[in-house]
Structure formats: C-alpha cells, structure tokens
Design a protein around this motif. Sequence first.
Motif, mmCIF file in Angstrom:
data_model
loop_
_atom_site.group_PDB
_atom_site.id
_atom_site.type_symbol
_atom_site.label_atom_id
_atom_site.label_comp_id
_atom_site.label_asym_id
_atom_site.label_seq_id
_atom_site.Cartn_x
_atom_site.Cartn_y
_atom_site.Cartn_z
ATOM 1 N N THR A 166 0.795 -1.231 0.000
ATOM 2 C CA THR A 166 0.000 0.000 0.000
ATOM 3 C C THR A 166 0.825 1.278 0.000
ATOM 4 N N LYS A 167 2.143 1.179 0.159
ATOM 5 C CA LYS A 167 2.974 2.382 0.258
ATOM 6 C C LYS A 167 4.219 2.256 -0.591
ATOM 7 N N SER A 168 4.636 3.396 -1.147
ATOM 8 C CA SER A 168 5.916 3.494 -1.840
ATOM 9 C C SER A 168 6.576 4.793 -1.405
ATOM 10 N N ILE A 169 7.889 4.745 -1.166
ATOM 11 C CA ILE A 169 8.620 5.941 -0.759
ATOM 12 C C ILE A 169 9.729 6.198 -1.769
ATOM 13 N N TYR A 170 9.772 7.424 -2.297
ATOM 14 C CA TYR A 170 10.735 7.815 -3.321
ATOM 15 C C TYR A 170 11.663 8.898 -2.780
ATOM 16 N N ASN A 171 12.900 8.870 -3.219
ATOM 17 C CA ASN A 171 13.766 10.023 -2.993
ATOM 18 C C ASN A 171 13.203 11.208 -3.779
ATOM 19 N N ALA A 172 13.283 12.397 -3.197
ATOM 20 C CA ALA A 172 12.714 13.582 -3.851
ATOM 21 C C ALA A 172 13.544 14.809 -3.517
ATOM 22 N N GLN A 173 13.352 15.864 -4.299
ATOM 23 C CA GLN A 173 14.040 17.127 -4.035
ATOM 24 C C GLN A 173 13.161 18.284 -4.498
ATOM 25 N N TRP A 174 13.330 19.407 -3.808
ATOM 26 C CA TRP A 174 12.601 20.615 -4.178
ATOM 27 C C TRP A 174 13.143 21.172 -5.490
ATOM 28 N N LEU A 175 12.261 21.670 -6.344
ATOM 29 C CA LEU A 175 12.674 22.360 -7.565
ATOM 30 C C LEU A 175 12.527 23.861 -7.354
ATOM 31 N N LEU A 176 13.244 24.348 -6.355
ATOM 32 C CA LEU A 176 13.171 25.764 -5.983
ATOM 33 C C LEU A 176 14.591 26.281 -5.802
ATOM 34 N N ASN A 177 14.771 27.554 -6.048
ATOM 35 C CA ASN A 177 16.097 28.154 -5.900
ATOM 36 C C ASN A 177 16.334 28.532 -4.451
ATOM 37 N N ASN A 178 16.377 27.505 -3.584
ATOM 38 C CA ASN A 178 16.595 27.753 -2.170
ATOM 39 C C ASN A 178 17.302 26.535 -1.582
ATOM 40 N N ASP A 179 18.557 26.700 -1.238
ATOM 41 C CA ASP A 179 19.346 25.590 -0.716
ATOM 42 C C ASP A 179 19.032 25.268 0.735
ATOM 43 N N ASN A 180 18.173 26.091 1.368
ATOM 44 C CA ASN A 180 17.930 25.925 2.792
ATOM 45 C C ASN A 180 16.702 25.078 3.102
#
Length: 333
Positions: A98-112
């Motif tokens: 019932t669950k899947s977990i993916y690596n993800a990252q923000w597509l925003l110009n903010n390293d914080n």
Amino acid sequence: MSTSNDLLSCPISFVLFHDPVVAQDGHTYERAAIEDWIRRNGKSPITQQRLSIKHLYPNHLVTRIVDSFEEFTRNKKYQFTLDIDIRKSDRPFFQTQTKSIYNAQWLLNNDNLSEIVLLKINGARARKEASFYVELTRHPNIVRTFDFVNDKDDNRQNGAVLLIQEYACKGSLYDLLQEQPVLPNEKVLVQMFLQIIEAMIYLASNQVIHGDSACRSALVFHADPNNPENNVVKLTDFGLSRASQLFSVVPSSAQTQLDIVPVRYAAPEILLDSTQPDHYTEKSEVNSMGVLMWEAYSRSTLPWTNVERDEDVIQLVTMGDVLPQSSNCSQPY
C-alpha cells in the motif's frame, strides 16, 4: 552532535524552527530546546563550550527564512505539483502493498529547504490515512508532512495520494538496530522509547489510535550510541490508525488495509475480536508499545520468532502468554 545542513530545523530537536536563537557557540537552536539542553548539560551540543541561557539572542535571518517557507506553503494552499515544485526518483527505495517511498528534491532556488521524500499511499482509504500525517504533523516526535502533491501527468492513480515528508537520514529504528554491531546503551534505548511514547500520547490526545506500533514505524533523525540526549526519533506510518472522527471499523468480506491486524504486536482483546472498534484504545497501544520495546531490546527480532504461524501466536497471547524478558533488558525495565 554535528551541525545540520538544514537551516530550517533545530540541530537538537530536528523540528522546524519556531523561535530560533543564536547561542554563544555561534549556532542556531530552537529556544526551548537549547534552554532545556543548557539546564541539563551547561555546554554546547556542537562545540562543547560553556553556554548561558542569558546569552541567547533571536536569529532574525532564520526566522525570515522559515516565515518565507511557511508563506510559500500557505500560498500553495498546501498543494504541490510533481515536476514543478518537486522531483522524485523513478523507482521507490521502499515499497509495500500500500505504500511506496521515493527520494525527492525541491525544484526551488533555495538551498535551505528540508531534505524530503515522496510518500505514495494506495487504497480506498488513502486520503483519510494521509489526513493523519497532515493534521498531526507539528509534534516534534511525529514525522513532518508538508502536504499533498498533484501529479498532473498521471491519470491512473486510482485514488493514490502523494505526500511530501521530511527525510529521515538514519532510516527506521528497525534498520538502525539491525545494522548496529552491538545494541545501543540501555539509556539510549529508553530515551528513544520516551520520544515514541510522547508521540503516542499526542495521538491519543487527538483521539487517534496508531494501531501499528513497531520499530519499523519509528524513523531515526539522529543517532548517538553513547549519549542518550543526542538521539531523535519520530513516529510515522499511520496505516492502521483508528479514530472515531475518521475511521469506523465495519466487518466486511473484502479485506482492506484497515482490517489487517499486526498480530505479533496486538493486544489480546484485539486478537480476540478485531472487528470491535472499542477494542482499539490507548490501553491496546500500551501493549503494542511494550512489544516495540521488546523488539528493540532484541535488536529487531520478530516477536514470537519461534512460533511460525500467526494463528498459534493468537492462541498463545489470548491464553495469557507474554514475551520473555530479553537478556539485554535490566530488571527495572
């Protein structure tokens, strides 16, 4: 304790800043967390120099960063879009029925911004389960959920829900204990137990019964095998949660995720009849917490590991048998 790369979170509590302050060591902490730390230790958790509560000053820059992120989230109405706001990996690094977990990252110009993962929940009750993560996300020992994600290119989700969650760099408590060459100090384990218990108390105060307490349901954000205070764990996985406002347990010939009982962690009254909603209480949670602690003391050993069939486990537990004291567990505990 090392410095965190995530400027939005306190390096002690690993929780998003609310009242960030700068200490004499030049590092920023959540005020309540560092004040409590100084009272108990007197020294910086990062540099070990002496600190004073009198010399804590507001960090206005970090406050603005956090406020900016929170405003961004509110302006989004807590709805993010895949491949516009975030990007996920092609394949999940963890998957169940019932669950899947993916690596993800923000597509925003903010390293914080916080490190994140994408959680995909399938099933008829997926959105109701997801609401637990979203509504109860502010407790320091519950994994933070930033909210829902739309996949504009996927018309075949069939009721699946996507959520952005903070990333637990150490994995689950189950994984940590499996990988450690030796069991952590008992005081370290007890500190982890207390944090999980605090999260369970918070859930109970919100009329939520987790229903699946186990080492796999606790994620580790900081681990120190020698110093209990340098450990941070957070509760997740509300897949079997019960709450009077959101779920009702209805006997049915078709099994759903809600009907699944984690037999080896469940209280006797649940094993006797899992269809009765009033059997799922904070008392049954206490029983499951006890099994979780046994599991941790036993280095992630499956409860009742010598009993092959779940049916036999049910008979043992309902007849009054209990798990034996682990050799690693001292008599007081």
